[in-house]
Write a protein that holds these residues in place. Structure first.
Motif, mmCIF file in Angstrom:
data_model
loop_
_atom_site.group_PDB
_atom_site.id
_atom_site.type_symbol
_atom_site.label_atom_id
_atom_site.label_comp_id
_atom_site.label_asym_id
_atom_site.label_seq_id
_atom_site.Cartn_x
_atom_site.Cartn_y
_atom_site.Cartn_z
ATOM 1 N N ARG A 278 0.829 -1.197 0.000
ATOM 2 C CA ARG A 278 0.000 0.000 0.000
ATOM 3 C C ARG A 278 0.863 1.246 0.000
ATOM 4 O O ARG A 278 1.947 1.265 0.565
ATOM 5 C CB ARG A 278 -0.960 0.008 1.178
ATOM 6 N N MET A 279 0.342 2.265 -0.646
ATOM 7 C CA MET A 279 1.025 3.551 -0.670
ATOM 8 C C MET A 279 0.751 4.265 0.642
ATOM 9 O O MET A 279 -0.363 4.225 1.165
ATOM 10 C CB MET A 279 0.510 4.414 -1.827
ATOM 11 N N VAL A 280 1.778 4.906 1.172
ATOM 12 C CA VAL A 280 1.640 5.753 2.355
ATOM 13 C C VAL A 280 2.195 7.124 1.998
ATOM 14 O O VAL A 280 3.100 7.244 1.173
ATOM 15 C CB VAL A 280 2.370 5.153 3.577
ATOM 16 N N ALA A 281 1.629 8.143 2.588
ATOM 17 C CA ALA A 281 2.031 9.512 2.240
ATOM 18 C C ALA A 281 3.519 9.743 2.462
ATOM 19 O O ALA A 281 4.204 10.314 1.610
ATOM 20 C CB ALA A 281 1.204 10.520 3.029
ATOM 21 N N ALA A 282 4.006 9.327 3.609
ATOM 22 C CA ALA A 282 5.420 9.512 3.952
ATOM 23 C C ALA A 282 5.913 8.242 4.636
ATOM 24 O O ALA A 282 5.408 7.875 5.698
ATOM 25 C CB ALA A 282 5.604 10.727 4.852
ATOM 26 N N GLY A 283 6.893 7.598 4.060
ATOM 27 C CA GLY A 283 7.388 6.338 4.585
ATOM 28 C C GLY A 283 7.914 6.429 6.001
ATOM 29 O O GLY A 283 7.689 5.543 6.823
ATOM 30 N N VAL A 284 8.594 7.509 6.324
ATOM 31 C CA VAL A 284 9.163 7.667 7.667
ATOM 32 C C VAL A 284 8.050 7.703 8.715
ATOM 33 O O VAL A 284 8.137 7.045 9.758
ATOM 34 C CB VAL A 284 10.036 8.946 7.748
ATOM 35 N N VAL A 285 7.000 8.422 8.434
ATOM 36 C CA VAL A 285 5.881 8.500 9.371
ATOM 37 C C VAL A 285 5.207 7.133 9.492
ATOM 38 O O VAL A 285 4.879 6.692 10.600
ATOM 39 C CB VAL A 285 4.863 9.575 8.931
ATOM 40 N N ALA A 286 5.011 6.451 8.385
ATOM 41 C CA ALA A 286 4.374 5.130 8.417
ATOM 42 C C ALA A 286 5.193 4.138 9.229
ATOM 43 O O ALA A 286 4.634 3.344 9.998
ATOM 44 C CB ALA A 286 4.174 4.614 6.992
ATOM 45 N N VAL A 287 6.508 4.176 9.084
ATOM 46 C CA VAL A 287 7.367 3.275 9.854
ATOM 47 C C VAL A 287 7.246 3.581 11.345
ATOM 48 O O VAL A 287 7.100 2.672 12.173
ATOM 49 C CB VAL A 287 8.838 3.377 9.397
ATOM 50 N N ASN A 288 7.283 4.840 11.705
ATOM 51 C CA ASN A 288 7.151 5.205 13.122
ATOM 52 C C ASN A 288 5.823 4.735 13.697
ATOM 53 O O ASN A 288 5.776 4.181 14.792
ATOM 54 C CB ASN A 288 7.300 6.712 13.314
ATOM 55 N N ARG A 289 4.747 4.930 12.958
ATOM 56 C CA ARG A 289 3.429 4.504 13.440
ATOM 57 C C ARG A 289 3.359 2.984 13.555
ATOM 58 O O ARG A 289 2.815 2.457 14.530
ATOM 59 C CB ARG A 289 2.316 5.000 12.509
ATOM 60 N N ALA A 290 3.904 2.287 12.575
ATOM 61 C CA ALA A 290 3.885 0.822 12.619
ATOM 62 C C ALA A 290 4.686 0.307 13.810
ATOM 63 O O ALA A 290 4.265 -0.631 14.494
ATOM 64 C CB ALA A 290 4.439 0.253 11.311
ATOM 65 N N GLN A 291 5.823 0.916 14.085
ATOM 66 C CA GLN A 291 6.643 0.488 15.218
ATOM 67 C C GLN A 291 5.912 0.718 16.544
ATOM 68 O O GLN A 291 6.056 -0.070 17.473
ATOM 69 C CB GLN A 291 7.993 1.210 15.204
ATOM 70 N N GLU A 292 5.110 1.744 16.609
ATOM 71 C CA GLU A 292 4.311 1.982 17.811
ATOM 72 C C GLU A 292 3.327 0.841 18.058
ATOM 73 O O GLU A 292 2.892 0.613 19.177
ATOM 74 C CB GLU A 292 3.548 3.301 17.688
ATOM 75 N N HIS A 293 2.977 0.128 16.994
ATOM 76 C CA HIS A 293 2.017 -0.978 17.089
ATOM 77 C C HIS A 293 2.694 -2.337 17.046
ATOM 78 O O HIS A 293 2.048 -3.353 16.783
ATOM 79 C CB HIS A 293 0.971 -0.861 15.983
ATOM 80 N N GLY A 294 4.011 -2.367 17.255
ATOM 81 C CA GLY A 294 4.715 -3.636 17.381
ATOM 82 C C GLY A 294 5.353 -4.177 16.112
ATOM 83 O O GLY A 294 5.957 -5.248 16.131
ATOM 84 N N TYR A 295 5.255 -3.466 14.990
ATOM 85 C CA TYR A 295 5.914 -3.916 13.766
ATOM 86 C C TYR A 295 7.407 -3.602 13.845
ATOM 87 O O TYR A 295 7.833 -2.725 14.581
ATOM 88 C CB TYR A 295 5.324 -3.219 12.535
ATOM 89 N N THR A 296 8.192 -4.303 13.063
ATOM 90 C CA THR A 296 9.616 -4.010 12.959
ATOM 91 C C THR A 296 9.925 -3.640 11.518
ATOM 92 O O THR A 296 9.184 -3.977 10.604
ATOM 93 C CB THR A 296 10.480 -5.209 13.368
ATOM 94 N N LEU A 297 11.034 -2.957 11.333
ATOM 95 C CA LEU A 297 11.450 -2.505 10.015
ATOM 96 C C LEU A 297 12.683 -3.271 9.587
ATOM 97 O O LEU A 297 13.631 -3.418 10.358
ATOM 98 C CB LEU A 297 11.784 -0.998 10.054
ATOM 99 N N LEU A 298 12.657 -3.742 8.370
ATOM 100 C CA LEU A 298 13.818 -4.396 7.775
ATOM 101 C C LEU A 298 14.008 -3.811 6.393
ATOM 102 O O LEU A 298 13.082 -3.794 5.590
ATOM 103 C CB LEU A 298 13.590 -5.911 7.669
#
Length: 72
Positions: free
Chosen positions: A49-69
């Motif tokens: 999915r497209m997100v407006a800003a990747g950095v913001v999406a990563v931060n929000r996802a990490q707040e919900h327990g996701y990790t970034l690779l």
């Protein structure tokens, strides 16, 4: 990609970066940014999915327990 998708990996694509790259590709190929953008977004990883800003999406996802690779 199919293997990691099957394990539940979610893909988010930064709209700002995609538009930037579309402009760069258009300039190098004498295309138009809008046409390149449509081609890029029309050929994304299935279920991404497209997100407006990747950095913001990563931060929000990490707040919900996701990790970034990332890989380069």
């Amino acid at each position: 990609i199919d293997g990691v998708r099957a394990r539940g990996t979610r893909f988010a694509v930064c709209d700002m970066a995609t538009r930037f790259f579309a402009g760069q590709v258009a300039g190098a190929t004498k295309g138009t940014p809008d046409a390149v953008y449509r081609e890029l977004t029309g050929n994304m990883i299935p279920d991404s999915r497209m997100v407006a800003a990747g950095v913001v999406a990563v931060n929000r996802a990490q707040e919900h327990g996701y990790t970034l690779l990332t890989t380069l």
